[in-house]
Design a protein around this motif. Sequence first.
Motif, mmCIF file in Angstrom:
data_model
loop_
_atom_site.group_PDB
_atom_site.id
_atom_site.type_symbol
_atom_site.label_atom_id
_atom_site.label_comp_id
_atom_site.label_asym_id
_atom_site.label_seq_id
_atom_site.Cartn_x
_atom_site.Cartn_y
_atom_site.Cartn_z
ATOM 1 N N PRO A 50 5.056 -1.765 10.023
ATOM 2 C CA PRO A 50 5.124 -0.370 10.480
ATOM 3 C C PRO A 50 5.337 0.627 9.349
ATOM 4 N N PHE A 55 -9.792 4.129 10.550
ATOM 5 C CA PHE A 55 -10.224 3.937 9.172
ATOM 6 C C PHE A 55 -11.219 2.786 9.100
ATOM 7 N N LEU A 109 3.356 0.804 3.011
ATOM 8 C CA LEU A 109 2.943 -0.205 3.975
ATOM 9 C C LEU A 109 2.847 -1.570 3.314
ATOM 10 N N GLY A 117 2.004 1.651 11.089
ATOM 11 C CA GLY A 117 1.146 0.685 10.422
ATOM 12 C C GLY A 117 -0.243 0.647 11.019
ATOM 13 N N GLN A 160 0.645 5.296 1.210
ATOM 14 C CA GLN A 160 -0.171 6.221 1.993
ATOM 15 C C GLN A 160 0.487 7.593 2.034
ATOM 16 N N TYR A 176 0.846 -1.174 0.000
ATOM 17 C CA TYR A 176 0.000 0.000 0.000
ATOM 18 C C TYR A 176 0.895 1.242 0.000
ATOM 19 N N LYS A 208 -4.041 10.880 4.341
ATOM 20 C CA LYS A 208 -4.873 10.151 3.384
ATOM 21 C C LYS A 208 -4.952 8.687 3.798
ATOM 22 N N PRO A 209 -5.942 7.945 3.304
ATOM 23 C CA PRO A 209 -5.994 6.516 3.616
ATOM 24 C C PRO A 209 -4.983 5.736 2.780
ATOM 25 N N PRO A 210 -4.653 4.531 3.197
ATOM 26 C CA PRO A 210 -3.777 3.689 2.372
ATOM 27 C C PRO A 210 -4.444 3.375 1.032
ATOM 28 N N ARG A 227 9.039 4.988 5.468
ATOM 29 C CA ARG A 227 8.760 6.371 5.057
ATOM 30 C C ARG A 227 9.787 6.768 4.015
ATOM 31 N N LEU A 261 4.402 7.053 2.809
ATOM 32 C CA LEU A 261 4.610 5.902 3.677
ATOM 33 C C LEU A 261 4.183 4.660 2.895
#
Lengths: 118, 113
Positions: A111, B88, A90, B42, A37, A35, A41-43, A114, A88
């Motif tokens: 985690p 979310f 993920l 995460g 991100q 993902y 914002k959302p992933p 970045r 980021l």
Amino acid sequence: DTEVTQTPKHLVMGMTNKKSLKCEQHMGHRAMYWYKQKAKKPPELMFVYSYEKLSINESVPSRFSPECPNSSLLNLHLHALQPEDSALYLCASSQDPRTSGTFQETQYFGPGTRLLVL
Amino acid sequence: SQQGEEDPQALSIQEGENATMNCSYKTSINNLQWYRQNSGRGLVHLILIRSNEREKHSGRLRVTLDTSKKSSSLLITASRAADTASYFCATRHFSGGYQKVTFGTGTKLQVIP
């Protein structure tokens, strides 16, 4: 072990560099995900691997190249990135999709790495 | 617009108060999940509710799902400072021939001690 690990934690790279992000899990999960991100914002899903084969590519530019060398590892190779690719990144994994007939619902996330592209 | 949209975008409450976040979605879903994310880290799975369920509890969390309105809510009771995070919703649905998980826009919760 219910952990997904990602390395490195932080990465700064120039637009001409080649780098790789790594993700590892030892939960026996056969689905793994990348993902992206951006801040606040959302992933957003980039890639899905199922049984080490790429099953979903969300029209990601070719400067991002995923690789799944075995059932525990997932890599994301980066080349000629742009500053807007800073984000980021993920990694996530989930259980055997073939057993449930679909991708198992719960995803376990690492985690993140970045990334800053200069 | 996005498959999952949440409101409010940001919520600030005092410790001990309840926090309610809402999620709306557009397409039919198999299930809806809620995740929590501490700043720049995460995501952690909190709770899943299937499309044939209306309410689910887990500790201080209560999730409701109204498929007729295509909406869900997450209630955190007796909030704690440690609950400060972004939350979310994520819907599992078919898109382009695949089952996908799409995340909502998120609610940033601040719990003031």
